[in-house]
Design an enzyme around this catalytic site. Sequence first.
Site, PDB file in Angstrom:
ATOM      1  N   CYS A 111       0.833  -1.200   0.000  1.00  0.00           N
ATOM      2  CA  CYS A 111       0.000   0.000   0.000  1.00  0.00           C
ATOM      3  C   CYS A 111       0.869   1.252   0.000  1.00  0.00           C
ATOM      4  O   CYS A 111       0.585   2.227  -0.707  1.00  0.00           O
ATOM      5  CB  CYS A 111      -0.923  -0.010   1.211  1.00  0.00           C
ATOM      6  N   CYS A 210      -6.597  -3.979   6.923  1.00  0.00           N
ATOM      7  CA  CYS A 210      -7.811  -3.156   6.896  1.00  0.00           C
ATOM      8  C   CYS A 210      -8.904  -3.734   6.017  1.00  0.00           C
ATOM      9  O   CYS A 210     -10.087  -3.507   6.278  1.00  0.00           O
ATOM     10  CB  CYS A 210      -7.468  -1.739   6.444  1.00  0.00           C
TER      11      CYS A 210
END
EC number: 2.8.1.13
Length: 376
Positions: A111, A210
């Site tokens: 990410c 997440c």
Amino acid sequence: MTETPQRSRPLRVLAAMSGGVDSAVAAARAAEAGHDVTGVHLALSANPQSFRTGARGCCTIEDSRDARRAADVIGIPFYVWDLADRFREDVVEDFVAEYEAGRTPNPCLRCNEKIKFAALLDKALALGFDAVCTGHYAKVVTLADGTRELHRASDMAKDQSYVLGVLDDRQLAHALFPLGDTVTTKDEIRAEAERRDLAVAKKPDSHDICFIADGDTQGFLAERLGRSEGDIVDESGHRIGTHEGAYGFTIGQRKGLRIGTPAPDGKPRYVLDISPVDNTVTVGPAAALDVSALTAIKPRWCGAAPAGPGTYTAQLRAHGGETEVTAELVDGSLEVTFTEPVRGVAPGQAIVLYDGTRVVGSATIASTTRATAGVA
């Protein structure tokens, strides 16, 4: 060469605000330093309700609201940018594909590479911003000749340079980490947030993936890859159990093996190898996990690529310690030898090299060499 702090002239800064306390304090410090700061929250899911709730992630509706409230208190403009498609392709789909191939990925590292310091930075620069600011604990040091280096945070207990080891020269040139010089406890960061009237001061930290709403990684993978029964075998190839998908295991795993037959020596067994081709998981004693060397691919350098063999320290996981290695770039791959054998090294993980506190670069582990006879 003399080291100087991060450049002090006022910058147009885009502050990535996750909705947590670290990124809020980082944005506040950047604004207090005189920079022209704009806050942005990244919407990473087309359906935020499918991501973690209860203030445990960084991609939820609650998080975007928390980030907006923090920006209002700081007194900076705030926007929400939709990067859901890019996140799905570059992080979620990569995560699933890596597990399907028998490797162990790090989605937070991916990410940072693909979203926060590629998609976000590219968009920021196109809009005329000078830098992207995040709440990571790491330091960018500018040398007298203008070159920039990525270093560990002043506080090793909070250092996050491992997940930033994928940043290259261009990205470092536009990175700002206001928390990197902080030598304080997390309680003191929270106290600072409270002094600044930031409502996220007491918000819990997130330590989970997440995009896995319930924290059940194996269930998440099973939903996408399907259940496929296969064999669990010992080092001799004897079948001692079954599983519902090789992708549900990682090298070094001990718990959840559900092997009914005890080992001859009565000691625990660990996952030694994962073979997606024949859907087989091999287990054995802890000693068989010792790795003496590895080959890593897709190296990314925080500066010039090293010339010839060198001695470094290496970190193999986000919260792991350092170990001494020798490393050399050979035909585009990084060949690494450990001074002392290490355990729990899995293909797909990132290895990050350090020279003292300076991050040299990172690469993705492709294969390992075991210190003792057994599965390689």
